[in-house]
Design an enzyme around this catalytic site. Structure first.
Site, mmCIF file in Angstrom:
data_model
loop_
_atom_site.group_PDB
_atom_site.id
_atom_site.type_symbol
_atom_site.label_atom_id
_atom_site.label_comp_id
_atom_site.label_asym_id
_atom_site.label_seq_id
_atom_site.Cartn_x
_atom_site.Cartn_y
_atom_site.Cartn_z
ATOM 1 C CE1 TYR A 100 1.575 70.976 7.720
ATOM 2 C CE2 TYR A 100 2.713 70.271 9.465
ATOM 3 C CZ TYR A 100 2.548 70.799 8.436
ATOM 4 O OH TYR A 100 3.652 71.321 7.820
ATOM 5 C CD1 TRP A 151 2.196 72.607 12.410
ATOM 6 C CD2 TRP A 151 3.458 74.551 11.878
ATOM 7 N NE1 TRP A 151 2.283 72.888 10.974
ATOM 8 C CE2 TRP A 151 2.751 74.113 10.677
ATOM 9 C CE3 TRP A 151 3.957 75.905 11.655
ATOM 10 C CZ2 TRP A 151 2.609 74.556 9.382
ATOM 11 C CZ3 TRP A 151 4.013 76.569 10.290
ATOM 12 C CH2 TRP A 151 3.250 75.921 9.304
ATOM 13 C CD GLU A 198 8.029 76.100 8.745
ATOM 14 O OE1 GLU A 198 8.254 76.382 10.017
ATOM 15 O OE2 GLU A 198 7.388 75.023 8.582
#
Length: 208
Positions: free
Chosen positions: A38, A68, A60
């Site tokens: 990522y 995350w 988000e």
């Protein structure tokens, strides 16, 4: 700069870690293969289409209070559950869809965040006459970007993220606080939060 006493053999004084490929990354992106991919391919790269921006904004919001990495591992399930984040489809979600999402253990089952995603889909549609969500978000791009050398130097908000948060709320969006919006801005390359010594610094084509 002197190194920290606990600094690893492959860690530089500025806190980046040199991987087995010889590339420098922050610690959070240096070990987990999913996070590393990522970081290397997505984080900080421009997102300029409506669907992509809606997905990033939604994820988000779901990430708030979580890591995350948790969201990234669940992203395929999120995409399946939320009709690949097509705003028109999500805006049509009804009570049956809400119940389906709340029963889906593959995503984050938070009723406020799920309802926020549905509401934000309609708000995204409502922005189209004024240029759309992507253009709206990018209109808050700052004139300069931070240049952090260590993780301790990473900002979490900015005047632009505060203004973006305020104006999105006026447009009917929810779960778009200044910290969440700054995370969005960094994720889509509006600011370059790659550490100065990272191999990704300046790769977005926006900041040099």
């Amino acid at each position: 700069m002197r190194g920290r006493p606990d600094m690893g053999a492959d860690e530089t004084p500025d806190g980046v870690i040199i991987g087995d490929d010889g590339l420098a990354r922050p610690a959070w992106a240096a070990s987990d293969p999913l996070m590393r991919d990522y970081y290397d391919t997505e984080w900080g790269m421009p997102v300029t289409d409506e669907r992509g921006m809606f997905e990033r904004l939604t994820l988000e919001a779901f990430q708030s209070g979580l890591s995350w990495a948790t969201i990234l591992r669940k992203r395929p399930a999120f995409r399946h559950a939320f009709a690949d984040f097509e705003p028109d489809a999500v805006a049509r979600f009804d009570d049956a869809d809400f119940d389906r999402l709340m029963a889906d253990a593959a995503i984050v089952r938070n009723k406020l965040k799920i309802r926020a995603a549905i509401r934000n889909a309609q708000a995204t549609i409502d922005l189209r006459p004024d240029g759309g969500l992507a253009d709206f978000v990018w209109s808050y791009r700052p004139e300069t970007t931070p240049a952090p050398r260590t993780m301790d130097e990473l900002p979490t908000t900015s005047p632009e993220s505060v203004a973006l948060s305020k104006d999105l709320k006026k447009r009917g969006f929810v779960f778009v606080g200044p910290t969440t919006m700054y995370a969005l801005m960094s994720a889509i390359g509006m600011v370059d939060l790659h550490l100065v010594d990272s191999h990704r610094r300046g790769t977005s084509g926006i900041w040099r």
